[in-house]
Design an enzyme around this catalytic site. Structure first.
Site, mmCIF file in Angstrom:
data_model
loop_
_atom_site.group_PDB
_atom_site.id
_atom_site.type_symbol
_atom_site.label_atom_id
_atom_site.label_comp_id
_atom_site.label_asym_id
_atom_site.label_seq_id
_atom_site.Cartn_x
_atom_site.Cartn_y
_atom_site.Cartn_z
ATOM 1 N N TYR A 14 15.647 -25.505 16.957
ATOM 2 C CA TYR A 14 15.908 -26.685 17.793
ATOM 3 C C TYR A 14 15.249 -27.961 17.277
ATOM 4 O O TYR A 14 15.449 -29.022 17.850
ATOM 5 C CB TYR A 14 15.446 -26.409 19.231
ATOM 6 N N HIS A 19 18.455 -32.466 22.171
ATOM 7 C CA HIS A 19 17.799 -31.918 23.354
ATOM 8 C C HIS A 19 16.277 -31.951 23.217
ATOM 9 O O HIS A 19 15.567 -31.908 24.216
ATOM 10 C CB HIS A 19 18.281 -30.474 23.561
ATOM 11 N N ASN A 66 14.683 -24.999 30.341
ATOM 12 C CA ASN A 66 14.991 -24.722 31.744
ATOM 13 C C ASN A 66 13.815 -24.160 32.537
ATOM 14 O O ASN A 66 13.908 -24.038 33.753
ATOM 15 C CB ASN A 66 16.188 -23.774 31.843
#
Length: 192
Positions: A14, A19, A66
């Protein structure tokens, strides 16, 4: 003491994705003020330091986006930091790349990381800095888009944004969120 946390996902997969703009901004703040954000503690990578006379903890939760609230809550409890002294930096697809929007409080607005932080803190009353990552192009899947990398032009907009985030954080630490909002909110730009 203040907690400044940037949201993102752990692991090299990532790194540098849209994000993970929160992690990118925490790295920029750490570099600017000589705060090393590599200590593993409270389900996060953290660093302690001083910014303009204020004691701060910089954090990059390692729980995946999350579940960011787990880490934020643990740090806040350990250091006895009130929600109004927790600044969250995260991505926003409704803003152009590099555009900033500072808020004193508010709902999650569909952002699962913020939704989880609100659930764990039991309040929406914490300041945040949203950093624009641009809206997904037509035909793109949202998950694929937020996990994509930036173009060269967008990289330049992000460098400018990191200076804005640093300036906004300094004002917010002086308890002048209004000045931060007036100076840095929503300057329209197009990096594509």
């Amino acid at each position: 003491m203040y907690l400044i946390a940037g949201l993102g996902n752990p692991s090299r997969t990532y790194e540098g994705t849209r994000h993970n703009i929160g992690f990118t901004m925490i790295d920029a703040i750490g570099n600017k003020f000589g705060i090393d954000v590599t200590t593993k503690k409270h389900k996060a990578l953290v660093g302690r330091g001083i910014i303009d006379g204020m004691r701060v903890i910089l954090a990059k939760p390692q729980t995946y986006m999350n579940l960011s609230g787990e880490s934020i809550r643990e740090i806040a409890d350990f250091y006895k930091i009130e929600p109004e002294n927790i600044i969250i930096i995260y991505d926003d697809i409704s803003l152009d790349v590099g555009q900033l929007r500072i808020r004193k409080k508010g709902s999650a607005g569909g952002h699962n990381g913020i939704k989880n932080i609100i659930a764990h803190l039991g309040t929406q009353e914490f300041p945040r800095i949203k950093v624009g990552i641009g809206n997904k192009p037509e035909g793109w899947d949202l998950a694929d888009y937020v996990l994509s990398k930036y173009s060269k032009a967008e990289q330049e907009a992000l460098e400018e944004a990191s200076e804005g985030v640093i300036g906004a954080v300094k004002l917010m630490l002086m308890d002048d969120i209004e000045a931060a909002m007036n100076k840095y909110n929503a300057k329209k730009r197009d990096a594509r």
